[in-house]
Each structure stands twice: as C-alpha cells, then as structure tokens.
Design a protein around this motif. Structure first.
Motif, PDB file in Angstrom:
ATOM      1  N   LEU A  10       0.828  -1.200   0.000  1.00 22.44           N
ATOM      2  CA  LEU A  10       0.000   0.000   0.000  1.00 22.44           C
ATOM      3  C   LEU A  10       0.863   1.251   0.000  1.00 22.44           C
ATOM      4  CD1 LEU A  10      -2.785   1.326   0.174  1.00 22.44           C
ATOM      5  CD2 LEU A  10      -2.639   1.123   2.671  1.00 22.44           C
ATOM      6  N   SER A  11       1.931   1.244   0.784  1.00 21.44           N
ATOM      7  CA  SER A  11       2.844   2.380   0.838  1.00 21.44           C
ATOM      8  C   SER A  11       3.500   2.618  -0.521  1.00 21.44           C
ATOM      9  CB  SER A  11       3.915   2.132   1.901  1.00 21.44           C
ATOM     10  OG  SER A  11       4.856   3.176   1.908  1.00 21.44           O
ATOM     11  N   SER A  12       3.908   1.524  -1.182  1.00 21.71           N
ATOM     12  CA  SER A  12       4.537   1.649  -2.496  1.00 21.71           C
ATOM     13  C   SER A  12       3.553   2.221  -3.514  1.00 21.71           C
ATOM     14  CB  SER A  12       5.042   0.283  -2.971  1.00 21.71           C
ATOM     15  OG  SER A  12       6.022  -0.208  -2.089  1.00 21.71           O
ATOM     16  N   ALA A  13       2.310   1.721  -3.476  1.00 19.53           N
ATOM     17  CA  ALA A  13       1.299   2.196  -4.414  1.00 19.53           C
ATOM     18  C   ALA A  13       0.995   3.678  -4.201  1.00 19.53           C
ATOM     19  CB  ALA A  13       0.026   1.369  -4.275  1.00 19.53           C
ATOM     20  N   LEU A  14       0.873   4.082  -2.940  1.00 20.39           N
ATOM     21  CA  LEU A  14       0.593   5.490  -2.638  1.00 20.39           C
ATOM     22  C   LEU A  14       1.756   6.382  -3.067  1.00 20.39           C
ATOM     23  CD1 LEU A  14      -1.114   5.248   0.880  1.00 20.39           C
ATOM     24  CD2 LEU A  14      -2.182   5.860  -1.303  1.00 20.39           C
ATOM     25  N   THR A  18       1.445   9.291  -5.815  1.00 21.09           N
ATOM     26  CA  THR A  18       1.826  10.655  -5.434  1.00 21.09           C
ATOM     27  C   THR A  18       2.785  11.255  -6.453  1.00 21.09           C
ATOM     28  OG1 THR A  18       1.544  10.160  -3.076  1.00 21.09           O
ATOM     29  CG2 THR A  18       2.895  12.076  -3.649  1.00 21.09           C
ATOM     30  N   ILE A  19       3.755  10.474  -6.898  1.00 26.35           N
ATOM     31  CA  ILE A  19       4.714  10.929  -7.912  1.00 26.35           C
ATOM     32  C   ILE A  19       3.985  11.278  -9.205  1.00 26.35           C
ATOM     33  CG2 ILE A  19       6.637  10.224  -9.375  1.00 26.35           C
ATOM     34  CD1 ILE A  19       7.637   8.544  -6.993  1.00 26.35           C
ATOM     35  N   ILE A  20       3.067  10.399  -9.629  1.00 32.78           N
ATOM     36  CA  ILE A  20       2.302  10.652 -10.853  1.00 32.78           C
ATOM     37  C   ILE A  20       1.477  11.928 -10.719  1.00 32.78           C
ATOM     38  CG2 ILE A  20       0.459   9.782 -12.348  1.00 32.78           C
ATOM     39  CD1 ILE A  20       3.102   8.320 -12.680  1.00 32.78           C
ATOM     40  N   ALA A  21       0.851  12.123  -9.562  1.00 32.84           N
ATOM     41  CA  ALA A  21       0.023  13.312  -9.330  1.00 32.84           C
ATOM     42  C   ALA A  21       0.862  14.588  -9.375  1.00 32.84           C
ATOM     43  CB  ALA A  21      -0.697  13.199  -7.988  1.00 32.84           C
ATOM     44  N   ILE A  22       2.059  14.546  -8.798  1.00 28.94           N
ATOM     45  CA  ILE A  22       2.946  15.718  -8.807  1.00 28.94           C
ATOM     46  C   ILE A  22       3.367  16.054 -10.228  1.00 28.94           C
ATOM     47  CG2 ILE A  22       5.218  16.558  -8.121  1.00 28.94           C
ATOM     48  CD1 ILE A  22       4.851  14.998  -5.493  1.00 28.94           C
ATOM     49  N   ILE A  23       3.743  15.029 -10.998  1.00 28.62           N
ATOM     50  CA  ILE A  23       4.146  15.248 -12.390  1.00 28.62           C
ATOM     51  C   ILE A  23       2.997  15.847 -13.183  1.00 28.62           C
ATOM     52  CG2 ILE A  23       4.832  14.093 -14.534  1.00 28.62           C
ATOM     53  CD1 ILE A  23       6.368  12.074 -12.794  1.00 28.62           C
ATOM     54  N   TRP A  24       1.785  15.288 -12.998  1.00 25.14           N
ATOM     55  CA  TRP A  24       0.620  15.820 -13.704  1.00 25.14           C
ATOM     56  C   TRP A  24       0.385  17.284 -13.348  1.00 25.14           C
ATOM     57  CZ3 TRP A  24      -3.823  17.817 -11.464  1.00 25.14           C
ATOM     58  CH2 TRP A  24      -4.838  18.156 -12.350  1.00 25.14           C
ATOM     59  N   TYR A  25       0.478  17.629 -12.067  1.00 27.99           N
ATOM     60  CA  TYR A  25       0.202  19.003 -11.649  1.00 27.99           C
ATOM     61  C   TYR A  25       1.235  19.978 -12.201  1.00 27.99           C
ATOM     62  CZ  TYR A  25      -0.742  23.109  -8.869  1.00 27.99           C
ATOM     63  OH  TYR A  25      -1.030  24.402  -8.489  1.00 27.99           O
ATOM     64  N   VAL A  26       2.502  19.546 -12.261  1.00 29.05           N
ATOM     65  CA  VAL A  26       3.553  20.413 -12.796  1.00 29.05           C
ATOM     66  C   VAL A  26       3.238  20.792 -14.238  1.00 29.05           C
ATOM     67  CG1 VAL A  26       5.958  20.463 -13.536  1.00 29.05           C
ATOM     68  CG2 VAL A  26       5.383  19.646 -11.248  1.00 29.05           C
ATOM     69  N   PHE A  27       2.805  19.817 -15.045  1.00 31.31           N
ATOM     70  CA  PHE A  27       2.462  20.109 -16.432  1.00 31.31           C
ATOM     71  C   PHE A  27       1.146  20.889 -16.525  1.00 31.31           C
ATOM     72  CE2 PHE A  27       5.507  16.706 -17.234  1.00 31.31           C
ATOM     73  CZ  PHE A  27       6.184  17.200 -18.339  1.00 31.31           C
ATOM     74  N   TYR A  28       0.166  20.514 -15.723  1.00 29.76           N
ATOM     75  CA  TYR A  28      -1.138  21.167 -15.764  1.00 29.76           C
ATOM     76  C   TYR A  28      -1.038  22.638 -15.383  1.00 29.76           C
ATOM     77  CZ  TYR A  28      -5.924  22.342 -14.367  1.00 29.76           C
ATOM     78  OH  TYR A  28      -7.136  22.956 -14.226  1.00 29.76           O
ATOM     79  N   SER A  29      -0.173  22.956 -14.445  1.00 28.55           N
ATOM     80  CA  SER A  29      -0.075  24.325 -13.937  1.00 28.55           C
ATOM     81  C   SER A  29       0.729  25.248 -14.842  1.00 28.55           C
ATOM     82  CB  SER A  29       0.564  24.313 -12.535  1.00 28.55           C
ATOM     83  OG  SER A  29       1.904  23.843 -12.595  1.00 28.55           O
TER      84      SER A  29
END
Length: 465
Positions: A10-14, A18-29
């Motif tokens: 579960l920790s690995s999946a989270l 989290t990494i994917i979400a950060i990458i997405w936000y960097v491009f989205y912003s």
C-alpha cells in the motif's frame, strides 16, 4: 514462501500515485485552461476573440509575394484602424543573410502615453508565413492575434499608459528577419524603444516559454517580469543560457544586435512537426497555448507601460538572476552571485549528513560505493537504450523522417524512453535495496546532483548558467 505485506504494498502504491500526481500538476499548472467563451467583457482578453483573428489570417499560405500576403496585411491594418489607431506602413529594401534583396512592408501603430519624451514599450510579431505550404496559424498569426486582442482589451479599459506603446507587425521574418532590420535601422520610432515583447512559435502547442534577449545582465528584466504578476510563467535561467548558445534568431534578435534594445521572447515549441508545414493551421493551434500568450501579454503590457523605462532596464553584463517557476509560488529568483555560496553550503551540509549517518551506523562507505552501481547503471543503460533505440527506429522501413527531426509520434517515443529508463532504475535499485541501506543508496544521486550544480556555479572556461 515469501509472506505478503499489505502495508508495504500500500505504501509503495501510494508513493507511486503521489509521484504521478505531482508530475501531472507540474504540467497542468504551466498553462491556463482556455475556456473559449464568447461572452467575456470587452475589458478582458478573450481567447475566442483572438481565435477569430487567427482564423481570418490563416485561410491559406501567405508568404511574401503571394496575394494572400497582401490580404493579411490589409486585415491587420483594418483591425488596428477599427480600434481608433492611426496606422502607417513602412516599406523599404533590405538584404537577407544570404544576399537576397527583400522589400518588406511593416505595419505600425502607436498608443500615446501621458508622459512626454518617455521611452516606449513595443509589441512585436510578424504577419508573413513560411514560403511553402504553411498557413501560418501558429507562426505567427497566433502572435499577431495575441497583440490585436491585447491592444483592443487595453484600449477598452480607457486607461492612458505612462509610456507610449508601439505596435510593430513586421514583414519578411521568414525570409531573413528583413522587416525587423528595416524598422530597427531606418524607422525613427526605433530610437524610442526601451523594451520589446515578441510573440513567436516553433510548433502548434505546448506552453509558451519566456526567453530573455539582452546584451547585458538580466536582473532588472527578471525583477520587472516578476513584478508584473504573470500567472503562468514558464521561464528558467537554464533555458536562457542555452538559448544564448544556439544559432536560432527571431525578430527580437535584430533589436538586440542592431539597436541594443532589450526584450522578451514568448514562443511555444510543442507539436514541432507542424512547424512550417501545411499542418500549421487554425484547427491544430492549441487553444490553451493561445490563452497562455495572452496571459503573458496583458499583465506585462499593463506593468511595463506604466513604469519608468528611462534607464531601459539595462544592467552590466554578468548582473544576472537565477530564476525558475514553481507551482503556487509562480516565480522564484535570486542573484546569480549567491549560487556559489549555496552550492558550497549544500556541499558542506551533505558532508555533515554523511558523517552523522556514519556515526549513527545508518551509512557505511561500502554501501555508499555500492550505491553508485544502480545510479550510474540506470543512467548509462537508459542512455544507450534511448539513443541507439532511436537510431534503430529511424533506420526502420516504417519510419518516415520529418523535416525538423521531430516525428509525428515523438511524444510517445519520449514517453516510452522515459518509462523504460524509470523501469530500469527501479529494477536496479530493487536489486540493491535492503532495509538498512536506504540512506547509503541516497548518497550517489545527491552527490552527482551536487557535482553538476558545482560545475554550473564554477564553470570551466567562459559561460555558466
């Protein structure tokens, strides 16, 4: 039999999510979301209204000498006159870098400021398309449309600026920057210009990058750029330094070289395979990208037209800022001269942490050395696979080479290479990972990153980032 550890998984999946979400936000912003609304007030910059200009100017190729070229020029003149501006054209002869004679016709207008004898802000783009099949929607009808909509919005606000605002839509940029050369070297208004905002394109989408053109340092330009409050700044000093090393020029380069005039380029390079081809059309222009150009123009025009430009934002060469964007914070900048102290300080901090880790028996020299194997291994293998994989793809019979070296599926190839490299990295680190050596494995990437920063802060020879 290996036991299943649900908490560990579960920790690995989270962590991965989290990494994917950060990458997405960097491009989205990076760019505004362009809701193409038709009902925005006249006092607001509108992507929908700018798109109308792009559509009108990109019906067909309009390179110098074509009938459509004259139509586009007449359209721009008519639009500026409809705003109540007195429009003139400047026509003359210039020689391009290859010795060919050109006869560009620039389009000029001026908004009078309240302060007499003040320096002027100049808005710049070009109206000719590439002399081939390109309809020039991005390069550079998007730039002209950004300026037309920006000037209309500014005038609708009924606020007289402190400084004059000059609109200069040049001709024959694609032939050899001829219109810019004609204006800078022969038009009397060029002597009044202190700052230029130039809107360009080398593709049909993606974020618009801000690049500085100056013969001196960038400190005051970056200060005023930050003060303008741009919402989506995509700008960093690394790109600025690289841009100074490459041979690519824009109209703004002529202002810097021939007129010693500072300026900012705003150019997007996404979907580069559309550049100078028939695919550079109205349909393929990214609406978010066009909105991004407007998001640069409006705050900068409002700010730079109302500050004292008498010193022309010039500082001595070497008086530079390191700058980069950050989500939420927008823009981070600090003097370049701080960089050596930051690098030395971070190096000392790294040494202290290593010594502390050794004393606490969390780090060992053997494990530190072993940590270089997965790190350097993933870099080397990733490079070899990406580089020679690309060579293999290009040599295949199914691959069609592109004019500009960037294939139609280039983003997928880059994504595949990045995912392959990341997979290799995870695989190698998994082989070396143990519960008691995580801190030791972290030293190699931290040290290499610090070494790169050291070479930037203390470059060998001329230059530096």
């Amino acid at each position: 039999m290996r036991s299943f550890k649900p908490k560990s998984h579960l920790s690995s999946a989270l962590s991965f999510l989290t990494i994917i979400a950060i990458i997405w936000y960097v491009f989205y912003s990076q760019t505004p979301s362009a809701a193409v609304e038709d009902s925005l007030p006249a006092t607001e910059w509108s992507t929908a209204r700018a798109l109308e200009h792009v559509k009108a100017m990109s019906v067909q190729p309009h390179h110098v000498g074509s009938a459509a070229h004259d139509d586009v020029r007449d359209y721009v003149v008519t639009q500026l006159q409809a705003m109540g501006l007195q429009v003139t054209t400047q026509k003359g002869y210039t020689m391009d870098p290859w010795g060919n004679l050109a006869n560009p016709e620039n389009i000029l207008a001026r908004i009078k400021g309240s302060q007499d004898n003040s320096k002027a802000l100049l808005l710049l783009s070009h109206y000719d398309s590439d002399p081939h099949s390109s309809k020039g929607a991005s390069d550079a009808a998007s730039g002209v449309a950004t300026i037309l909509e920006g000037v209309r919005t500014f005038l609708a606000q009924n606020k007289q600026p402190l400084n004059d605002i000059i609109i200069c839509i040049t001709d024959a940029e694609e032939l050899g920057l001829n219109g810019a050369e004609l204006f800078v070297n022969e038009h009397p208004w060029a002597q009044d210009v202190a700052m230029v905002l130039n809107f360009e394109a080398r593709g049909s989408g993606g974020p618009s990058y801000m690049l500085v053109e100056t013969n001196g340092g960038n400190r005051k330009i970056i200060e005023e750029f930050s003060n303008a409050g741009v919402e989506y700044p995509v700008a960093n000093s690394l790109a600025y330094s690289i841009y100074k090393m490459i041979p690519n020029d824009t109209d703004l380069t002529v202002f810097r070289k021939d007129g010693d005039i500072n300026g900012l380029n705003f150019a997007f390079i996404g979907d580069h395979y559309d550049y100078h081809t028939e695919l550079d059309n109205y349909e393929r222009l990214d609406r978010n990208t066009l909105a991004h150009q407007g998001a640069y123009l409006m705050p900068l025009m409002n700010h730079l037209s109302n500050i004292d430009l008498s010193d022309e934002l010039k500082v001595p060469e070497g008086d530079d800022y390191v700058y980069f964007p950050m989500p939420i914070i927008k823009m981070v900048s600090f003097p370049f001269k701080w960089l050596p102290f930051l690098i030395i300080g971070s190096g000392l901090l790294l040494v202290v942490l290593i010594v502390y880790g050794i004393r606490k028996r969390r780090i060992s020299f053997g494990q530190i050395l072993a940590g270089f194997v997965p790190f350097l291994g993933s870099l080397i293998i990733g490079y070899l696979l990406s580089n020679y994989g690309w060579v293999g793809i290009k040599s295949g019979s199914f691959y069609v080479d592109q004019q500009h070296g960037f294939s139609y599926n280039g983003y997928w190839l880059i994504a595949a290479a990045a995912m392959t490299a990341a997979t290799l990295c995870f695989f190698l680190y998994h082989k070396y990972y143990k519960k008691d050596n995580v801190a030791s494995l972290s030293i190699a990437p931290l040290f290499i990153l610090w070494l790169v920063c050291l070479l930037i802060a203390f470059p060998v020879g001329d230059g530096g980032l």
